[in-house]
Design an enzyme around this catalytic site. Structure first.
Site, PDB file in Angstrom:
ATOM      1  N   GLY A 119       0.886  -1.281  -0.102  1.00  0.00           N
ATOM      2  CA  GLY A 119      -0.019  -0.003   0.068  1.00  0.00           C
ATOM      3  C   GLY A 119       1.058   1.201  -0.004  1.00  0.00           C
ATOM      4  O   GLY A 119       2.234   1.098   0.206  1.00  0.00           O
ATOM      5  N   ASP A 161      -3.314 -13.015   5.047  1.00  0.00           N
ATOM      6  CA  ASP A 161      -4.695 -12.114   4.990  1.00  0.00           C
ATOM      7  C   ASP A 161      -5.088 -11.605   6.369  1.00  0.00           C
ATOM      8  O   ASP A 161      -5.344 -12.391   7.278  1.00  0.00           O
ATOM      9  CB  ASP A 161      -5.751 -13.301   4.374  1.00  0.00           C
ATOM     10  CG  ASP A 161      -7.131 -12.593   4.198  1.00  0.00           C
ATOM     11  OD1 ASP A 161      -7.173 -11.402   4.451  1.00  0.00           O
ATOM     12  OD2 ASP A 161      -7.800 -13.253   3.528  1.00  0.00           O
ATOM     13  N   ALA A 175      -5.196  -2.499   5.531  1.00  0.00           N
ATOM     14  CA  ALA A 175      -6.547  -2.309   5.726  1.00  0.00           C
ATOM     15  C   ALA A 175      -7.538  -2.211   4.386  1.00  0.00           C
ATOM     16  O   ALA A 175      -6.580  -1.989   3.443  1.00  0.00           O
ATOM     17  CB  ALA A 175      -6.938  -0.729   6.291  1.00  0.00           C
ATOM     18  N   THR A 227      -9.312  -0.094   2.312  1.00  0.00           N
ATOM     19  CA  THR A 227      -9.294   1.313   2.375  1.00  0.00           C
ATOM     20  C   THR A 227     -10.472   1.797   1.330  1.00  0.00           C
ATOM     21  O   THR A 227     -10.656   2.983   1.321  1.00  0.00           O
ATOM     22  CB  THR A 227      -8.114   2.115   1.899  1.00  0.00           C
ATOM     23  OG1 THR A 227      -7.440   1.230   0.614  1.00  0.00           O
ATOM     24  CG2 THR A 227      -7.022   1.472   3.079  1.00  0.00           C
ATOM     25  N   THR A 237      -7.389   6.832  10.525  1.00  0.00           N
ATOM     26  CA  THR A 237      -8.216   7.683   9.347  1.00  0.00           C
ATOM     27  C   THR A 237      -8.728   8.792  10.030  1.00  0.00           C
ATOM     28  O   THR A 237      -9.358   8.679  11.084  1.00  0.00           O
ATOM     29  CB  THR A 237      -8.833   7.250   8.309  1.00  0.00           C
ATOM     30  OG1 THR A 237      -9.607   7.930   7.723  1.00  0.00           O
ATOM     31  CG2 THR A 237     -10.101   6.030   9.256  1.00  0.00           C
ATOM     32  N   ASP A 238      -8.821  10.058   9.492  1.00  0.00           N
ATOM     33  CA  ASP A 238      -9.624  11.120   9.746  1.00  0.00           C
ATOM     34  C   ASP A 238     -11.157  10.840   9.648  1.00  0.00           C
ATOM     35  O   ASP A 238     -11.835  11.637  10.068  1.00  0.00           O
ATOM     36  CB  ASP A 238      -9.258  12.370   9.004  1.00  0.00           C
ATOM     37  CG  ASP A 238      -9.409  12.369   7.184  1.00  0.00           C
ATOM     38  OD1 ASP A 238      -9.470  11.069   6.817  1.00  0.00           O
ATOM     39  OD2 ASP A 238      -9.674  13.277   6.616  1.00  0.00           O
ATOM     40  N   TYR A 295     -16.834   1.811   6.600  1.00  0.00           N
ATOM     41  CA  TYR A 295     -15.543   2.157   6.613  1.00  0.00           C
ATOM     42  C   TYR A 295     -14.949   2.633   7.957  1.00  0.00           C
ATOM     43  O   TYR A 295     -14.042   2.292   8.652  1.00  0.00           O
ATOM     44  CB  TYR A 295     -14.697   2.854   5.394  1.00  0.00           C
ATOM     45  CG  TYR A 295     -13.242   3.380   5.395  1.00  0.00           C
ATOM     46  CD1 TYR A 295     -12.110   2.373   5.373  1.00  0.00           C
ATOM     47  CD2 TYR A 295     -12.831   4.651   5.777  1.00  0.00           C
ATOM     48  CE1 TYR A 295     -10.939   2.854   5.611  1.00  0.00           C
ATOM     49  CE2 TYR A 295     -11.748   4.974   5.958  1.00  0.00           C
ATOM     50  CZ  TYR A 295     -10.788   4.220   5.578  1.00  0.00           C
ATOM     51  OH  TYR A 295      -9.237   4.522   5.796  1.00  0.00           O
ATOM     52  N   LYS A 318     -12.800   1.346  11.050  1.00  0.00           N
ATOM     53  CA  LYS A 318     -11.651   1.640  11.512  1.00  0.00           C
ATOM     54  C   LYS A 318     -11.576   2.160  12.979  1.00  0.00           C
ATOM     55  O   LYS A 318     -10.618   2.101  13.526  1.00  0.00           O
ATOM     56  CB  LYS A 318     -11.024   2.862  10.412  1.00  0.00           C
ATOM     57  CG  LYS A 318     -10.686   2.376   9.188  1.00  0.00           C
ATOM     58  CD  LYS A 318      -9.540   1.534   9.106  1.00  0.00           C
ATOM     59  CE  LYS A 318      -8.107   2.371   9.444  1.00  0.00           C
ATOM     60  NZ  LYS A 318      -7.135   1.467   9.416  1.00  0.00           N
TER      61      LYS A 318
HETATM   62  N1  LIG Z   1      -5.245   6.073   1.397  1.00  0.00           N
HETATM   63  C1  LIG Z   1      -6.008   6.884   2.185  1.00  0.00           C
HETATM   64  O1  LIG Z   1      -6.280   8.381   1.491  1.00  0.00           O
HETATM   65  C2  LIG Z   1      -5.968   6.728   3.508  1.00  0.00           C
HETATM   66  C3  LIG Z   1      -6.763   7.916   4.150  1.00  0.00           C
HETATM   67  C4  LIG Z   1      -6.738   7.844   5.738  1.00  0.00           C
HETATM   68  C5  LIG Z   1      -6.234   7.061   6.326  1.00  0.00           C
HETATM   69  N2  LIG Z   1      -5.841   5.779   5.797  1.00  0.00           N
HETATM   70  C6  LIG Z   1      -5.157   4.592   6.460  1.00  0.00           C
HETATM   71  O2  LIG Z   1      -3.988   4.449   6.254  1.00  0.00           O
HETATM   72  C7  LIG Z   1      -3.470   3.281   6.477  1.00  0.00           C
HETATM   73  C8  LIG Z   1      -2.559   2.737   5.046  1.00  0.00           C
HETATM   74  O3  LIG Z   1      -3.379   2.727   4.129  1.00  0.00           O
HETATM   75  P1  LIG Z   1      -2.781   3.319   2.519  1.00  0.00           P
HETATM   76  O4  LIG Z   1      -2.968   4.572   2.424  1.00  0.00           O
HETATM   77  O5  LIG Z   1      -1.543   2.813   2.535  1.00  0.00           O
HETATM   78  O6  LIG Z   1      -3.766   2.473   1.748  1.00  0.00           O
HETATM   79  P2  LIG Z   1      -3.726   1.268   0.430  1.00  0.00           P
HETATM   80  O7  LIG Z   1      -2.747   1.765  -0.554  1.00  0.00           O
HETATM   81  O8  LIG Z   1      -4.939   0.846   0.180  1.00  0.00           O
HETATM   82  O9  LIG Z   1      -3.100  -0.102   1.639  1.00  0.00           O
HETATM   83  C9  LIG Z   1      -3.632  -0.735   2.189  1.00  0.00           C
HETATM   84  C10 LIG Z   1      -3.012  -2.202   2.037  1.00  0.00           C
HETATM   85  O10 LIG Z   1      -4.077  -3.022   2.773  1.00  0.00           O
HETATM   86  C11 LIG Z   1      -3.825  -4.208   2.060  1.00  0.00           C
HETATM   87  N3  LIG Z   1      -4.829  -5.024   2.405  1.00  0.00           N
HETATM   88  C12 LIG Z   1      -6.417  -4.833   2.135  1.00  0.00           C
HETATM   89  N4  LIG Z   1      -6.962  -5.836   2.719  1.00  0.00           N
HETATM   90  C13 LIG Z   1      -6.154  -6.816   2.868  1.00  0.00           C
HETATM   91  C14 LIG Z   1      -6.354  -7.941   3.367  1.00  0.00           C
HETATM   92  N5  LIG Z   1      -7.377  -8.759   3.517  1.00  0.00           N
HETATM   93  N6  LIG Z   1      -5.152  -8.903   3.849  1.00  0.00           N
HETATM   94  C15 LIG Z   1      -3.933  -8.128   3.831  1.00  0.00           C
HETATM   95  N7  LIG Z   1      -3.837  -6.805   3.179  1.00  0.00           N
HETATM   96  C16 LIG Z   1      -4.781  -6.346   2.789  1.00  0.00           C
HETATM   97  C17 LIG Z   1      -4.122  -3.724   0.697  1.00  0.00           C
HETATM   98  O11 LIG Z   1      -3.886  -4.741  -0.232  1.00  0.00           O
HETATM   99  P3  LIG Z   1      -3.930  -4.464  -1.916  1.00  0.00           P
HETATM  100  O12 LIG Z   1      -2.695  -3.570  -2.193  1.00  0.00           O
HETATM  101  O13 LIG Z   1      -3.766  -5.687  -2.447  1.00  0.00           O
HETATM  102  O14 LIG Z   1      -5.286  -3.812  -2.128  1.00  0.00           O
HETATM  103  C18 LIG Z   1      -3.089  -2.495   0.582  1.00  0.00           C
HETATM  104  O15 LIG Z   1      -1.652  -2.779   0.031  1.00  0.00           O
HETATM  105  C19 LIG Z   1      -4.825   2.381   6.393  1.00  0.00           C
HETATM  106  O16 LIG Z   1      -4.962   1.956   7.900  1.00  0.00           O
HETATM  107  C20 LIG Z   1      -5.832   3.429   6.159  1.00  0.00           C
HETATM  108  O17 LIG Z   1      -7.276   3.000   6.641  1.00  0.00           O
HETATM  109  C21 LIG Z   1      -5.527   5.990   4.307  1.00  0.00           C
END
Ligand SMILES: NC(=O)c1ccc[n+]([C@@H]2O[C@H](COP(=O)([O-])OP(=O)(O)OC[C@H]3O[C@@H](n4cnc5c(N)ncnc54)[C@H](OP(=O)(O)O)[C@@H]3O)[C@@H](O)[C@H]2O)c1
Length: 299
Positions: A10, A47, A71, A73, A112-113, A135, A139
């Protein structure tokens, strides 16, 4: 130190692995095959939604510190499949926290916010969370699972993450660049206030929080500027020297499955005071985003 990172494919997890590899023994935990650049780390596919395999991987590795960045997301996907959202975002946090508890490992769980309802942001760490939607609820419960199972952990909330590094997933920021370059208009919500966060800045903050502090509780590790999405899109366009149409849209006028917090955004004074890696203001972050983009040969 043995450091594990979940969500390693991610935005945040991938940036964290890149920072840590070489300096530590790193276990990168992701779903399916590795999609981040190779390096001195070990990859494992596990997973978060199956109740046990991430926990087992962390135990086998004998992790001393864990960054939980994995997560589900996709906000609307979570609304469509709330049970999967719960399994991954609450059950996954439980797995990670159980492993950390039994290993006495330091844990930072990323959140997350969206735990806020968006009535009165930007929000500080002590403001009351009122999640709306599957979501957001999953979270928020994941945060609580981490605190209950692994007391002493830290929950680091971030927002609207983006990155220009090669292979990073498509986000609002990258879509602005790509669409304007193709001569297409960009629609942006004028009534959503957000704190865009460059993944590499956010990852550096949470890695420092994990390895160099014993901070417990919630901390906001997001970009330092809260602004509306039209303003953000215009700044992205300006940084890339792109002209083109940015169309302001009202959130309520677009059919979205999950509710969006409107006046969201995160106050980051605590992180700014605690950490050497400072939350970047939007223009400084966009300078780095632009440099990443040039680096991947798409200037
Ligand atoms: N992205 C945003 O804008 C945002 C905003 C606020 C907070 N956050 C938080 O920041 C954190 C990091 O998110 P990110 O921004 O890096 O998002 P991301 O790029 O979507 O990364 C999340 C990762 O979790 C993996 N994942 C999803 N389901 C899974 C499962 N069942 N088993 C194992 N891995 C799994 C995904 O795998 P795949 O790559 O295969 O899908 C992805 O690589 C999370 O806690 C998210 O809630 C993100």
């Amino acid at each position: 130190m043995r450091v594990a990172v979940t969500g390693a494919n991610g935005l945040v997890g991938g940036a964290a692995v890149a920072l840590l590899a070489g300096g530590h023994e790193v276990l990168a935990v992701g779903r399916g095959p590795c999609r981040i650049p190779p390096g001195p780390y070990t990859w494992t596919d596990a997973d978060l939604g199956d109740g046990r395999s991430v926990e087992a991987a962390l135990r086998d590795f004998r992790a001393e510190a864990v960054l939980h960045a994995g997560a589900m997301t996709d906000v609307d996907g979570c609304e469509r499949e709330p049970e999967a959202a719960w399994r991954v975002n609450v059950g996954g946090a439980e797995q990670v926290a159980r492993a950390c508890r039994s290993l006495r490992a330091r844990l930072v769980a990323v959140s997350t916010d969206y735990v806020f309802d968006g009535a009165a942001g930007p929000y500080g760490e002590d403001d009351l969370a009122k999640p709306r939607g599957a979501y957001a609820r999953s979270k928020r419960c994941g945060e609580e699972a981490a605190f209950l199972i692994a007391p002493g952990c830290s929950v680091a909330r971030t927002a609207v993450v983006y990155s220009g590094r090669p292979g990073a997933k498509s986000t609002f920021a990258t879509q602005v660049v790509e669409k304007l370059r193709r001569g297409e208009p960009v629609k942006a919500f004028y009534d959503q206030i957000v704190s865009p966060t460059l993944a590499e800045n956010g990852a550096a903050m949470v890695v420092e929080l994990l390895l160099e502090t014993d901070y417990q509780g919630v901390i906001h590790t997001a970009g330092a500027t809260a602004l509306d999405r039209v303003d953000f899109a215009r700044r992205v366009a300006a940084r890339f020297g792109l002209s083109g149409e940015i169309i302001p849209v009202r959130t309520a006028d677009v059919k979205l499955l999950a509710p969006r917090p409107l006046k969201a955004g995160l106050r980051v004074d605590r992180a700014a005071a605690l950490l050497r890696e400072k939350p970047l203001g939007v223009d400084a972050a966009l300078d780095r985003f632009h440099a990443q983009w040039l680096g991947r040969g798409q200037s």
